[in-house]
Design a protein around this motif. Structure first.
Motif, PDB file in Angstrom:
ATOM      1  N   MET A 131      69.307 -42.274  60.545  1.00 48.55           N
ATOM      2  CA  MET A 131      67.905 -42.117  60.926  1.00 48.55           C
ATOM      3  C   MET A 131      67.199 -41.363  59.799  1.00 48.55           C
ATOM      4  SD  MET A 131      66.283 -40.388  64.394  1.00 48.55           S
ATOM      5  CE  MET A 131      67.007 -41.563  65.495  1.00 48.55           C
ATOM      6  N   SER A 132      66.048 -41.842  59.415  1.00 47.41           N
ATOM      7  CA  SER A 132      65.323 -41.194  58.317  1.00 47.41           C
ATOM      8  C   SER A 132      64.806 -39.825  58.756  1.00 47.41           C
ATOM      9  CB  SER A 132      64.157 -42.070  57.854  1.00 47.41           C
ATOM     10  OG  SER A 132      63.093 -41.994  58.774  1.00 47.41           O
ATOM     11  N   SER A 133      64.546 -38.994  57.771  1.00 46.59           N
ATOM     12  CA  SER A 133      64.046 -37.636  58.035  1.00 46.59           C
ATOM     13  C   SER A 133      62.734 -37.673  58.804  1.00 46.59           C
ATOM     14  CB  SER A 133      63.876 -36.889  56.717  1.00 46.59           C
ATOM     15  OG  SER A 133      63.316 -35.627  56.938  1.00 46.59           O
ATOM     16  N   ASN A 134      61.870 -38.635  58.462  1.00 47.53           N
ATOM     17  CA  ASN A 134      60.570 -38.757  59.127  1.00 47.53           C
ATOM     18  C   ASN A 134      60.739 -39.123  60.603  1.00 47.53           C
ATOM     19  OD1 ASN A 134      57.809 -38.616  59.180  1.00 47.53           O
ATOM     20  ND2 ASN A 134      57.495 -40.707  58.447  1.00 47.53           N
ATOM     21  N   ASN A 135      61.656 -40.063  60.890  1.00 45.27           N
ATOM     22  CA  ASN A 135      61.918 -40.462  62.281  1.00 45.27           C
ATOM     23  C   ASN A 135      62.523 -39.307  63.073  1.00 45.27           C
ATOM     24  OD1 ASN A 135      60.948 -43.015  61.794  1.00 45.27           O
ATOM     25  ND2 ASN A 135      62.958 -43.964  61.612  1.00 45.27           N
ATOM     26  N   LEU A 136      63.405 -38.536  62.427  1.00 47.25           N
ATOM     27  CA  LEU A 136      64.029 -37.398  63.084  1.00 47.25           C
ATOM     28  C   LEU A 136      62.984 -36.335  63.417  1.00 47.25           C
ATOM     29  CD1 LEU A 136      66.800 -36.518  64.032  1.00 47.25           C
ATOM     30  CD2 LEU A 136      67.143 -35.395  61.835  1.00 47.25           C
ATOM     31  N   ASP A 137      62.080 -36.060  62.483  1.00 46.07           N
ATOM     32  CA  ASP A 137      61.003 -35.098  62.733  1.00 46.07           C
ATOM     33  C   ASP A 137      60.132 -35.537  63.912  1.00 46.07           C
ATOM     34  OD1 ASP A 137      61.840 -33.465  60.688  1.00 46.07           O
ATOM     35  OD2 ASP A 137      60.293 -34.105  59.265  1.00 46.07           O
ATOM     36  N   THR A 138      59.837 -36.828  63.969  1.00 43.53           N
ATOM     37  CA  THR A 138      59.023 -37.363  65.069  1.00 43.53           C
ATOM     38  C   THR A 138      59.760 -37.208  66.395  1.00 43.53           C
ATOM     39  OG1 THR A 138      57.952 -38.944  63.591  1.00 43.53           O
ATOM     40  CG2 THR A 138      57.863 -39.433  65.947  1.00 43.53           C
ATOM     41  N   LEU A 139      61.052 -37.519  66.398  1.00 44.66           N
ATOM     42  CA  LEU A 139      61.860 -37.372  67.613  1.00 44.66           C
ATOM     43  C   LEU A 139      61.870 -35.915  68.065  1.00 44.66           C
ATOM     44  CD1 LEU A 139      63.883 -38.459  69.734  1.00 44.66           C
ATOM     45  CD2 LEU A 139      65.685 -37.975  68.074  1.00 44.66           C
ATOM     46  N   TYR A 140      62.096 -34.991  67.116  1.00 43.18           N
ATOM     47  CA  TYR A 140      62.128 -33.573  67.456  1.00 43.18           C
ATOM     48  C   TYR A 140      60.787 -33.105  68.007  1.00 43.18           C
ATOM     49  CZ  TYR A 140      66.761 -32.816  65.380  1.00 43.18           C
ATOM     50  OH  TYR A 140      68.107 -32.826  65.114  1.00 43.18           O
ATOM     51  N   ARG A 141      59.689 -33.562  67.421  1.00 37.09           N
ATOM     52  CA  ARG A 141      58.369 -33.193  67.942  1.00 37.09           C
ATOM     53  C   ARG A 141      58.190 -33.698  69.369  1.00 37.09           C
ATOM     54  NH1 ARG A 141      56.509 -33.737  62.691  1.00 37.09           N
ATOM     55  NH2 ARG A 141      55.980 -35.920  62.916  1.00 37.09           N
ATOM     56  N   GLN A 142      58.684 -34.896  69.637  1.00 39.30           N
ATOM     57  CA  GLN A 142      58.587 -35.457  70.988  1.00 39.30           C
ATOM     58  C   GLN A 142      59.389 -34.630  71.984  1.00 39.30           C
ATOM     59  OE1 GLN A 142      59.858 -39.501  70.324  1.00 39.30           O
ATOM     60  NE2 GLN A 142      57.784 -40.204  69.826  1.00 39.30           N
ATOM     61  N   VAL A 143      60.571 -34.196  71.596  1.00 42.30           N
ATOM     62  CA  VAL A 143      61.416 -33.374  72.475  1.00 42.30           C
ATOM     63  C   VAL A 143      60.714 -32.047  72.765  1.00 42.30           C
ATOM     64  CG1 VAL A 143      63.605 -32.094  72.625  1.00 42.30           C
ATOM     65  CG2 VAL A 143      63.592 -34.449  71.783  1.00 42.30           C
ATOM     66  N   ILE A 144      60.156 -31.420  71.726  1.00 38.85           N
ATOM     67  CA  ILE A 144      59.449 -30.148  71.907  1.00 38.85           C
ATOM     68  C   ILE A 144      58.254 -30.331  72.837  1.00 38.85           C
ATOM     69  CG2 ILE A 144      58.037 -28.409  70.729  1.00 38.85           C
ATOM     70  CD1 ILE A 144      59.983 -28.814  68.287  1.00 38.85           C
ATOM     71  N   MET A 145      57.469 -31.374  72.624  1.00 35.84           N
ATOM     72  CA  MET A 145      56.291 -31.596  73.470  1.00 35.84           C
ATOM     73  C   MET A 145      56.683 -31.934  74.902  1.00 35.84           C
ATOM     74  SD  MET A 145      53.815 -30.643  71.744  1.00 35.84           S
ATOM     75  CE  MET A 145      52.540 -31.026  72.922  1.00 35.84           C
ATOM     76  N   ASP A 146      57.801 -32.625  75.085  1.00 35.10           N
ATOM     77  CA  ASP A 146      58.262 -32.920  76.443  1.00 35.10           C
ATOM     78  C   ASP A 146      58.604 -31.628  77.183  1.00 35.10           C
ATOM     79  OD1 ASP A 146      59.150 -34.560  78.666  1.00 35.10           O
ATOM     80  OD2 ASP A 146      61.194 -34.071  78.032  1.00 35.10           O
ATOM     81  N   HIS A 147      59.304 -30.719  76.517  1.00 32.74           N
ATOM     82  CA  HIS A 147      59.650 -29.441  77.156  1.00 32.74           C
ATOM     83  C   HIS A 147      58.406 -28.585  77.384  1.00 32.74           C
ATOM     84  CE1 HIS A 147      64.030 -29.074  77.590  1.00 32.74           C
ATOM     85  NE2 HIS A 147      64.075 -29.976  76.636  1.00 32.74           N
ATOM     86  N   TYR A 148      57.413 -28.703  76.521  1.00 36.43           N
ATOM     87  CA  TYR A 148      56.173 -27.944  76.680  1.00 36.43           C
ATOM     88  C   TYR A 148      55.352 -28.482  77.855  1.00 36.43           C
ATOM     89  CZ  TYR A 148      51.494 -26.112  75.643  1.00 36.43           C
ATOM     90  OH  TYR A 148      50.271 -25.501  75.729  1.00 36.43           O
TER      91      TYR A 148
END
Length: 143
Positions: free
Chosen positions: A1-18
């Motif tokens: 997985m590219s770094s950009n896709n991983l960053d997007t996934l991580y942002r989605q996880v953070i926003m889901d928990h928020y």
């Protein structure tokens, strides 16, 4: 997985928990309660834990703050429930090292969604936001 896709996934996880925090609320009965705040940005948290025989049986939080601090509290309460206090403290130590940009052995303890916060280490001003709930947990179990 590219770094950009991983960053997007991580942002989605953070926003889901928020947006959909896990374990938000309060506990009843014989509980530990810790209130902490981050005066530099206004984040505040009240962490409640039910600890019995050296095990964190339940954990809930309430508070207000940025997406990083609230998502971190949600992830942390999920991660420590059912864990021995020593394991929760070890997890907190690993998380602190991760926030400081150190390499950590994530195979040692399953950090799950918590790994989504590793990018915070690139923003020193946000590290206190991410570690607030963890510091509250450490304070609570050590008292």
């Amino acid at each position: 997985m590219s770094s950009n896709n991983l960053d997007t996934l991580y942002r989605q996880v953070i926003m889901d928990h928020y947006k959909n925090p896990r374990n938000k609320g309060s506990l009843e009965g014989d509980i530990l309660t810790v209130d902490m705040n981050n005066p530099t940005c206004g984040d505040r948290i009240q962490l409640q834990m039910q600890v019995k025989d050296g095990v964190v049986e339940d954990a809930k939080f309430d508070g207000e703050g940025c997406s990083i601090s609230m998502a971190s509290a949600s992830m942390m309460t999920q991660a420590i429930k059912g864990k021995k206090v020593d394991d929760a403290l070890e997890m907190s130590s690993l998380f602190s090292k991760m926030m400081l940009g150190e390499d950590v052995d994530t195979d040692k303890l399953d950090l799950g969604d918590i790994q989504a916060l590793q990018g915070v280490s690139k923003f020193p001003a946000r590290i206190k936001c991410a570690t607030l709930s963890w510091k509250a947990m450490e304070k609570g179990v050590k008292e």
